[in-house]
Design an enzyme around this catalytic site. Structure first.
Site, PDB file in Angstrom:
ATOM      1  CD  GLU A 131       4.508  -6.334 -14.673  1.00  0.00           C
ATOM      2  OE1 GLU A 131       3.648  -5.424 -14.337  1.00  0.00           O
ATOM      3  OE2 GLU A 131       4.157  -7.340 -14.147  1.00  0.00           O
ATOM      4  CE  LYS A 156     -30.588  19.985  19.080  1.00  0.00           C
ATOM      5  NZ  LYS A 156     -30.077  20.957  19.754  1.00  0.00           N
ATOM      6  N   GLY A 159       1.808   2.903  -2.755  1.00  0.00           N
ATOM      7  CA  GLY A 159       1.725   3.700  -3.996  1.00  0.00           C
ATOM      8  C   GLY A 159       0.940   5.015  -3.864  1.00  0.00           C
ATOM      9  CB  ALA A 195      -0.771   0.103   1.132  1.00  0.00           C
ATOM     10  NE  ARG A 210      -1.878   4.657 -13.346  1.00  0.00           N
ATOM     11  CZ  ARG A 210      -1.707   3.209 -13.500  1.00  0.00           C
ATOM     12  NH1 ARG A 210      -2.091   2.710 -14.544  1.00  0.00           N
ATOM     13  NH2 ARG A 210      -0.907   2.569 -12.544  1.00  0.00           N
ATOM     14  CG  ASN A 254     -33.677  24.668  20.637  1.00  0.00           C
ATOM     15  OD1 ASN A 254     -33.949  25.608  19.808  1.00  0.00           O
ATOM     16  ND2 ASN A 254     -32.854  23.710  20.647  1.00  0.00           N
TER      17      ASN A 254
HETATM   18  C1  UD1 Z   1       1.141  -5.267 -10.548  1.00  0.00           C
HETATM   19  C2  UD1 Z   1       1.920  -6.375 -10.999  1.00  0.00           C
HETATM   20  C3  UD1 Z   1       1.019  -6.837 -12.421  1.00  0.00           C
HETATM   21  C4  UD1 Z   1      -0.490  -7.324 -11.922  1.00  0.00           C
HETATM   22  C5  UD1 Z   1      -0.966  -6.164 -11.385  1.00  0.00           C
HETATM   23  C6  UD1 Z   1      -2.407  -6.712 -10.736  1.00  0.00           C
HETATM   24  C7  UD1 Z   1       4.239  -6.198 -10.605  1.00  0.00           C
HETATM   25  C8  UD1 Z   1       5.707  -5.382 -11.120  1.00  0.00           C
HETATM   26  N1  UD1 Z   1       3.212  -6.070 -11.857  1.00  0.00           N
HETATM   27  O1  UD1 Z   1       1.193  -4.164 -11.742  1.00  0.00           O
HETATM   28  O2  UD1 Z   1       1.773  -8.111 -12.935  1.00  0.00           O
HETATM   29  O3  UD1 Z   1      -1.075  -7.585 -13.196  1.00  0.00           O
HETATM   30  O4  UD1 Z   1       0.118  -5.589 -10.129  1.00  0.00           O
HETATM   31  O5  UD1 Z   1      -3.004  -5.512 -10.370  1.00  0.00           O
HETATM   32  O6  UD1 Z   1       4.238  -6.455  -9.529  1.00  0.00           O
HETATM   33  N2  UD1 Z   1       3.336  -0.714  -4.414  1.00  0.00           N
HETATM   34  C9  UD1 Z   1       4.027  -0.496  -3.699  1.00  0.00           C
HETATM   35  N3  UD1 Z   1       5.331  -0.053  -3.578  1.00  0.00           N
HETATM   36  C10 UD1 Z   1       6.006   0.322  -4.876  1.00  0.00           C
HETATM   37  C11 UD1 Z   1       5.014   0.071  -6.041  1.00  0.00           C
HETATM   38  C12 UD1 Z   1       3.709  -0.585  -5.649  1.00  0.00           C
HETATM   39  O7  UD1 Z   1       3.675  -0.399  -2.103  1.00  0.00           O
HETATM   40  O8  UD1 Z   1       6.930   0.483  -4.941  1.00  0.00           O
HETATM   41  C13 UD1 Z   1       2.064  -1.348  -4.430  1.00  0.00           C
HETATM   42  C14 UD1 Z   1       0.811  -0.330  -4.782  1.00  0.00           C
HETATM   43  O9  UD1 Z   1       0.468   0.436  -3.766  1.00  0.00           O
HETATM   44  C15 UD1 Z   1      -0.391  -1.241  -5.185  1.00  0.00           C
HETATM   45  C16 UD1 Z   1       0.480  -2.730  -5.479  1.00  0.00           C
HETATM   46  O10 UD1 Z   1       1.658  -2.423  -5.122  1.00  0.00           O
HETATM   47  O11 UD1 Z   1      -0.850  -1.653  -4.101  1.00  0.00           O
HETATM   48  C17 UD1 Z   1       0.574  -2.852  -7.055  1.00  0.00           C
HETATM   49  O12 UD1 Z   1       1.153  -1.744  -7.514  1.00  0.00           O
HETATM   50  P1  UD1 Z   1       1.023  -1.112  -8.727  1.00  0.00           P
HETATM   51  O13 UD1 Z   1       2.001  -0.162  -9.233  1.00  0.00           O
HETATM   52  O14 UD1 Z   1      -0.543  -0.675  -8.938  1.00  0.00           O
HETATM   53  O15 UD1 Z   1       1.263  -2.202 -10.040  1.00  0.00           O
HETATM   54  P2  UD1 Z   1       0.714  -2.720 -11.317  1.00  0.00           P
HETATM   55  O16 UD1 Z   1       1.490  -1.794 -12.345  1.00  0.00           O
HETATM   56  O17 UD1 Z   1      -0.825  -2.617 -11.180  1.00  0.00           O
END
Ligand code: UD1
Ligand code: CA
Length: 473
Positions: free
Chosen positions: A166, A363, A13, A11, A17, A398
């Site tokens: 990926e 109320k 990220g 969590a 976007r 009141n």
């Molecule tokens: C990732 C997977 C992809 C999969 C997809 C499914 C990888 C490299 N790719 O891609 O294969 O299909 O999820 O949803 O794992 N996060 C961190 N720290 C970071 C990067 C990400 O905590 O440095 C967390 C984000 O908050 C998120 C999760 O990891 O909750 C997934 O990260 P995100 O960047 O959304 O990965 P995707 O590109 O969706």
């Protein structure tokens, strides 16, 4: 508790976007921040511990999760691990390793931004992992439009999972593959640290990909398995507001379907929004555009006509909420009727068979059994006795600009229309107040009180006035 299960939730990220102002996992769906939804699914597996990897706005994520867990009675040991820079999902899991020290067993890895995953799929993945004595197991899904998800790569002959590529690194041929990585994995705790320490950043995004542990396990001759997710919608990750809208509508649909299977009748299901922890009895009807927030309990046989917003409230058996009501932090008694267009504000207690009609606002008001306020009334800081009748246009005054005062209306009192009750004031049992009165002093039991000026009549006045006006012309 499952001693040999630990869960890691990613969590950290930023959610670029989605404007990037708030940590993505704190983005609110109607049921709360995304991460709460993922945690509540994780808790169903009763793991021995949960590690949440936080980064961007980590303090806020931690605060939000901790207060939510407290509400739930702290059901599991949850630690927070900080990933300083978002260098990829592999790096994120690496940040969680200190919290897994002394742990032996299976590590289930979940994404904090994928709230639709169901406990059944996770159980299936764990079971398969066990049965096949696997080192790494991946939950995959088949998507008609696999888009930016990582692609599952299989050995052509044996069909076993050998790698995850990926989308940004995939060849045109690999991109045609509809089987994708859900981002959910089970990994043997003995394998994880070594595999993570060997990750490289030689890929299109220059990140440490967690997905590369599949290749490593394959190269080491470890068992790698995959399980196909029951329904493809479970894997939906929230990366944009468009994803969030879709996730919300799926979550709501699931909640409504659960209730419908238990006998709740929705007149226009798609327009109803419900908190998942709402408690609803049997033979309940819920009309269009009803929004039910947290902490609502609805008794058997209740009818909610629609266009209402209800939060933190108990509605007892047989009550009828007519169109367009706002009800918050209150209790509605058995067989009571509320609305249309009533505003029931915090601290209102409506007893059995109470009637509160259109354009009535309450109320901090208790209306004992059978009391009625049918139209155009404000009852604030008030106690209203059994079977009392409050006429249209009655106002409890009141507030004097500085403090609030209480109005007490005892059992069986009749308040005539357009009465101002200047608090503090008590109207004793069975008294009557004449319409149009301003009551500033207590009224004795069974008495009639009225403050109205006496009515006078001047015979022929209107006719004479008309004649005077005509002469002027
Ligand atoms: C990732 C997977 C992809 C999969 C997809 C499914 C990888 C490299 N790719 O891609 O294969 O299909 O999820 O949803 O794992 N996060 C961190 N720290 C970071 C990067 C990400 O905590 O440095 C967390 C984000 O908050 C998120 C999760 O990891 O909750 C997934 O990260 P995100 O960047 O959304 O990965 P995707 O590109 O969706
Ligand atoms: Ca994602």
């Amino acid at each position: 508790m499952n001693e040999s299960l630990a869960i890691v939730i990613l969590a950290a990220g930023k959610g670029t976007r989605m404007g990037g102002k708030s940590a993505k996992v704190l983005v609110e769906s109607f049921t709360g921040p995304l991460i709460h939804q993922v945690l509540s699914t994780a808790l169903k597996l009763t793991p021995s511990r949960i590690s949440v990897v936080v980064g961007f706005q980590g303090d806020r994520v931690q605060e939000s999760v901790e207060s939510w867990l407290k509400e739930k009675g702290d059901p599991c040991k949850v630690s927070f691990c900080t990933q300083k820079e978002q260098k990829g999902t592999g790096d994120a899991v690496r940040a969680a390793l200190p919290s897994l020290e002394n742990f032996t067993g299976e590590v289930l890895i979940l994404c904090g931004d994928a709230p639709l995953i169901e406990v059944g799929s996770l159980q299936k993945l764990l079971k398969d992992h066990h049965e096949k004595k696997a080192t790494v197991s991946v939950l995959s899904a088949l998507l008609p439009e696999p888009g930016s998800y990582g692609r599952i790569i299989r050995d052509r002959e044996t069909g076993t999972l050998t790698a995850i590529t990926e989308a940004k690194d995939a060849s045109p041929l690999e991109l045609l593959n509809h089987e994708i990585n859900s981002g959910v994995y089970v990994v043997d705790s003995a394998f994880l640290p070594g595999a993570l320490s060997r990750l490289e950043t030689d890929n299109a995004q220059g990140e440490y990909y967690l997905t590369d542990i599949v290749k490593r396990a394959t190269a080491e001759g470890q068992t790698v398995t995959s399980v196909l997710c029951g329904s493809s919608e479970e894997v939906l990750g929230v990366n944009t507001y468009a994803d969030l809208h879709l996730v919300n509508s799926i979550l709501q649909k699931r909640i409504r379907e659960d209730f419908a299977l238990n006998g709740v009748h929705f007149i226009h299901p798609d327009s109803v929004v419900l908190h998942p922890e709402t408690k609803i009895g049997s033979s309940v009807t819920i009309g269009p555009s009803t929004v039910i927030g947290k902490n609502v309990v609805i008794g058997n046989g209740v009818i909610i006509e629609g266009l209402s917003h209800i939060t933190d409230t108990t509605i007892d058996e047989g009550a009828h909420i007519k169109w367009s009501c706002r009800i918050d932090q209150s209790t509605i008694g058995e067989n009571a009727a509320v609305g249309p267009f009533a505003h029931i504000r915090p601290g209102s207690f409506l007893g059995k068979e109470v009637k509160v009609g259109n354009f009535v606002e309450t109320k901090k008001a208790t209306l004992h059994d059978g009391a009625k306020a049918s139209h155009l009334t404000y009852l604030g800081d008030a106690e209203i006795g059994k079977d009392a009748n409050i006429g249209a246009g009655t106002i409890t005054c009141n507030y004097d600009g500085y403090s609030k005062f209480k109005t007490t209306i005892e059992d069986g009192v009749f308040i005539g229309s357009n009465t101002a009750l200047v608090a503090p004031v008590t109207i004793k049992e069975g008294a009557t107040i004449g319409a149009g009165s301003t009551i500033t002093k207590d009224v004795s039991a069974a008495a009639l009180a009225l403050t109205r000026a006496e009515q006078r009549e001047i015979a022929g006045w209107s006719k004479k006035k008309r004649q005077r006006e005509q002469k002027k012309k």
